[in-house]
Design an enzyme around this catalytic site. Structure first.
Site, PDB file in Angstrom:
ATOM      1  N   GLU A   1      34.670  44.013  30.094  1.00 11.28           N
ATOM      2  CA  GLU A   1      35.086  43.316  31.319  1.00 11.28           C
ATOM      3  C   GLU A   1      36.605  43.323  31.420  1.00 11.28           C
ATOM      4  O   GLU A   1      37.296  43.085  30.424  1.00 11.28           O
ATOM      5  CB  GLU A   1      34.553  41.877  31.254  1.00 11.28           C
ATOM      6  N   HIS A   2      37.110  43.623  32.590  1.00 13.35           N
ATOM      7  CA  HIS A   2      38.551  43.732  32.851  1.00 13.35           C
ATOM      8  C   HIS A   2      39.187  44.823  31.977  1.00 13.35           C
ATOM      9  O   HIS A   2      40.360  44.748  31.636  1.00 13.35           O
ATOM     10  CB  HIS A   2      39.264  42.383  32.644  1.00 13.35           C
TER      11      HIS A   2
ATOM     12  N   SER B   1      30.017  44.409  47.447  1.00 15.07           N
ATOM     13  CA  SER B   1      31.084  45.107  48.172  1.00 15.07           C
ATOM     14  C   SER B   1      31.139  46.590  47.795  1.00 15.07           C
ATOM     15  O   SER B   1      31.234  47.459  48.663  1.00 15.07           O
ATOM     16  CB  SER B   1      32.442  44.434  47.968  1.00 15.07           C
TER      17      SER B   1
ATOM     18  N   ASP C   1      32.791  49.471  39.457  1.00 14.38           N
ATOM     19  CA  ASP C   1      31.684  49.112  40.352  1.00 14.38           C
ATOM     20  C   ASP C   1      31.254  50.286  41.225  1.00 14.38           C
ATOM     21  O   ASP C   1      30.063  50.535  41.419  1.00 14.38           O
ATOM     22  CB  ASP C   1      32.071  47.914  41.232  1.00 14.38           C
TER      23      ASP C   1
ATOM     24  N   TYR D   1      42.629  37.827  40.160  1.00 17.06           N
ATOM     25  CA  TYR D   1      42.267  39.163  39.662  1.00 17.06           C
ATOM     26  C   TYR D   1      43.501  40.071  39.696  1.00 17.06           C
ATOM     27  O   TYR D   1      43.869  40.707  38.706  1.00 17.06           O
ATOM     28  CB  TYR D   1      41.144  39.746  40.522  1.00 17.06           C
TER      29      TYR D   1
HETATM   30  C1  GLA Z   1      35.382  43.403  39.408  1.00 19.89           C
HETATM   31  C2  GLA Z   1      36.114  44.709  39.721  1.00 19.89           C
HETATM   32  C3  GLA Z   1      35.909  45.734  38.614  1.00 19.89           C
HETATM   33  C4  GLA Z   1      36.201  45.152  37.236  1.00 19.89           C
HETATM   34  C5  GLA Z   1      35.514  43.806  37.067  1.00 19.89           C
HETATM   35  C6  GLA Z   1      35.947  43.124  35.791  1.00 19.89           C
HETATM   36  O1  GLA Z   1      33.997  43.609  39.437  1.00 19.89           O
HETATM   37  O2  GLA Z   1      35.668  45.242  40.944  1.00 19.89           O
HETATM   38  O3  GLA Z   1      36.698  46.868  38.873  1.00 19.89           O
HETATM   39  O4  GLA Z   1      37.575  45.078  37.013  1.00 19.89           O
HETATM   40  O5  GLA Z   1      35.778  42.917  38.137  1.00 19.89           O
HETATM   41  O6  GLA Z   1      35.503  43.840  34.689  1.00 19.89           O
END
Ligand code: GLA
Length: 391
Positions: free
Chosen positions: A33-34, A126, A170, A220
């Site tokens: 994640e991230h 999205s 995503d 974010y």
């Molecule tokens: C959102 C963003 C992704 C990613 C996640 C965290 O979903 O769209 O690109 O950075 O957060 O892992």
């Protein structure tokens, strides 16, 4: 009536012709994640919740799009894209802008879309809109765009038109998802490999906190900036460092006092998380879900304490799973500040565990959590409505 049939029927009612139907899924992320915008590894999967597009080209430059679940319509010209206050049209217009910018020749279209990806739950509705439309227009107008370029177009739509500086995960999993498999993406090289994730006795269960904080997108973007600041300082000594992917924990340790504490903790989380994805993949290779689950808990701790993108509701949902032998792993998922936790739960305990957690969560926050038992599905594709029994 099946969801996909509703979308198709509405299209026929509004436009009086037979559309093409495209299914574009939501996603989960098992671990990583991230890490995507830090050029690291991620491990997402497409799921059995999706948006369906019914779409057909027109002979001029005008688009008419109807959002079935909201009963809202939006009209715009492909060369006249202005941000809409409705929100959802921007994800679509962003894709058209990217196609225009890269010199692709498209016409207008009629479209109805609807789906069952809960909005704001962190399941990437999205990206499903963006990548789904990119895929649809590629097909309708015979643009011959390869899959990776479609992913990049969809991501850029969100970065530029919508204004969220998201990474590539995503949109990538939306296009490349494969039934029964998680996908390890190397966000630096953009190479990928599939790992089977198909267990008889364990399911991926999402507990939706049903909170979403308005700060989520600005926070974010802020995390991206903070990681970038860390990289810039380390780069002064090591000019070859391009991103946190190139930084090891040993190297970072030398910067503990040189980096401002917040920046240090952000970088530490991202570097550790990257290592965790690789460890998780080797656990998967051995079908060791117990080890995999422990890594998920570590991720949550890092996201909560060092990266600070969790919230009290998500922390509580994870805490409720501690020491429960029927739950192998649990953590907040996605960007953070709300949305879902992802949990590996033994199948025969799903019902009892869900009841217990929902009751405790309700008592603590007075919110009825939504619970989704998910199946790993395929990425965006053209579907034959009659054959599609799932939707
Ligand atoms: C959102 C963003 C992704 C990613 C996640 C965290 O979903 O769209 O690109 O950075 O957060 O892992």
């Amino acid at each position: 009536m099946q969801l996909v049939s509703k979308v198709e029927e509405k299209f026929k009612e509004l436009f009086n012709e037979v559309p093409v139907i495209i299914r574009s899924p939501g996603r989960v992320n098992l671990i990583g994640e991230h890490t995507d915008y830090n050029m690291g590894f991620v491990l997402p999967a497409a799921i059995d919740k999706a948006i369906y597009f019914a779409i057909a080209p027109v002979n001029d430059d005008n688009c008419t799009v109807y959002a079935l679940d909201l009963n809202e319509e939006c009209k715009f010209g492909i060369n006249n894209l202005e941000k809409s206050e409705k929100g959802w049209p921007n994800y679509l217009m962003g894709v058209i802008e990217q196609l225009n910018n890269s010199g692709h020749s498209i016409k207008g279209f009629n479209c109805v879309f609807g789906g069952n990806i809960p909005i704001g739950a962190g399941l990437s509705s999205s990206a499903a809109l963006e990548a789904g439309l990119a895929f649809a227009l590629n097909y309708l107008f015979d643009l011959s765009i390869d899959n990776l370029t479609l992913v990049k177009i969809a991501q850029k739509a969100e970065n530029e038109f919508v204004g969220v500086k998201c990474g590539i995960m995503d949109q990538y999993i939306n296009i490349f998802g494969k039934s029964g498999n998680v996908l390890r993406i190397d966000c630096r090289s953009l190479e990928y490999s599939y790992f089977p994730f198909n267990y008889q006795d364990i399911s991926i269960v999402l507990f939706d906190s049903r909170v979403s904080h308005s700060l989520a997108s600005s926070e974010y973007n802020q995390r991206r900036i903070e990681c970038g600041e860390g990289v810039n300082i380390i780069k002064k000594d090591f000019p070859n460092i391009q991103s946190l992917r190139d930084v090891s924990l040993d190297m970072l340790a030398e910067y503990k006092t040189k980096l401002e504490n917040t920046i240090y903790r952000r970088c530490k989380y991202a570097v550790e998380e990257n290592d965790r994805v690789l460890a998780a993949c080797s656990a998967l290779g051995k079908h060791d879900l117990a080890a995999f689950g422990l890594l998920m808990y570590k991720t949550h701790e890092g996201l909560s304490k060092d990266y600070e993108v969790s919230c009290k509701e998500l922390d509580y949902l994870v805490e409720l799973t501690n020491n429960n032998p029927d739950i192998l792993g649990s953590r907040m998922m996605g960007g953070g500040f709300g949305g879902c936790t992802i949990n590996l739960v033994k199948n025969d305990a799903i019902e009892s565990v869900s009841k217990e957690i929902a009751a405790k969560y309700q008592k603590e926050f007075n919110i009825d959590a939504n619970i989704y038992v998910t199946k790993i599905s395929s990425g965006t594709s053209l579907i034959n409505v009659k054959e599609n029994a799932e939707a």
